[in-house]
Design a protein around this motif. Structure first.
Motif, PDB file in Angstrom:
ATOM      1  N   LYS A 114      46.870  50.492 -22.294  1.00 18.44           N
ATOM      2  CA  LYS A 114      46.784  50.474 -20.829  1.00 18.44           C
ATOM      3  C   LYS A 114      46.589  51.898 -20.307  1.00 18.44           C
TER       4      LYS A 114
ATOM      5  N   GLU B 253      43.337  53.515 -18.286  1.00 14.88           N
ATOM      6  CA  GLU B 253      43.474  54.207 -17.008  1.00 14.88           C
ATOM      7  C   GLU B 253      42.909  55.628 -17.072  1.00 14.88           C
TER       8      GLU B 253
ATOM      9  N   ASP C 211      36.152  53.704 -13.244  1.00 17.49           N
ATOM     10  CA  ASP C 211      36.493  53.026 -11.992  1.00 17.49           C
ATOM     11  C   ASP C 211      37.312  53.969 -11.116  1.00 17.49           C
TER      12      ASP C 211
ATOM     13  N   GLU D 100      40.386  55.152  -8.762  1.00 18.34           N
ATOM     14  CA  GLU D 100      41.826  54.944  -8.906  1.00 18.34           C
ATOM     15  C   GLU D 100      42.234  53.670  -8.188  1.00 18.34           C
ATOM     16  N   GLY D 101      43.052  52.864  -8.876  1.00 17.20           N
ATOM     17  CA  GLY D 101      43.475  51.586  -8.324  1.00 17.20           C
ATOM     18  C   GLY D 101      42.526  50.448  -8.657  1.00 17.20           C
ATOM     19  N   GLY D 102      41.415  50.778  -9.323  1.00 14.37           N
ATOM     20  CA  GLY D 102      40.442  49.761  -9.723  1.00 14.37           C
ATOM     21  C   GLY D 102      40.873  49.036 -10.986  1.00 14.37           C
TER      22      GLY D 102
ATOM     23  N   ALA E  54      40.191  49.560 -14.049  1.00 20.34           N
ATOM     24  CA  ALA E  54      40.365  50.426 -15.232  1.00 20.34           C
ATOM     25  C   ALA E  54      39.617  49.871 -16.437  1.00 20.34           C
TER      26      ALA E  54
END
Length: 79
Positions: free
Chosen positions: A15, A19, A24, A26-28, A30
């Motif tokens: 994970k 990230e 993507d 940030e907050g997408g 990933a």
């Protein structure tokens, strides 16, 4: 990879890798390419030593099926 459940620890590491490596915003989602995910997962599983090659291959086969539905990209929600 830390102590405890080796698979959970490996998935936590993956994970974080998603990230870090995603393009993507940030907050997408990933997302990362399956080839990158597969390489990293296989490498980390092999050095962990507690996850068999059979388990690794079965896990990656399931992830590939999901990635194929998303243009070859792995999303964190896939695992």
């Amino acid at each position: 990879i830390s102590c405890g459940n080796p698979l959970q620890s490996l998935l936590s590491s993956m994970k974080q890798a998603c990230e870090i490596l995603t393009r993507d915003l940030e907050g997408g989602a990933a997302r990362i390419p399956f080839e990158t995910f597969s390489f990293l997962y296989s490498y980390l599983a092999s050095i962990d030593g507690e996850i068999s090659e059979t388990e690794t291959n079965a896990f990656l086969e399931g992830i590939k099926e999901q990635a194929d539905k998303h243009y070859g990209m792995v999303l964190i929600r896939h695992f």
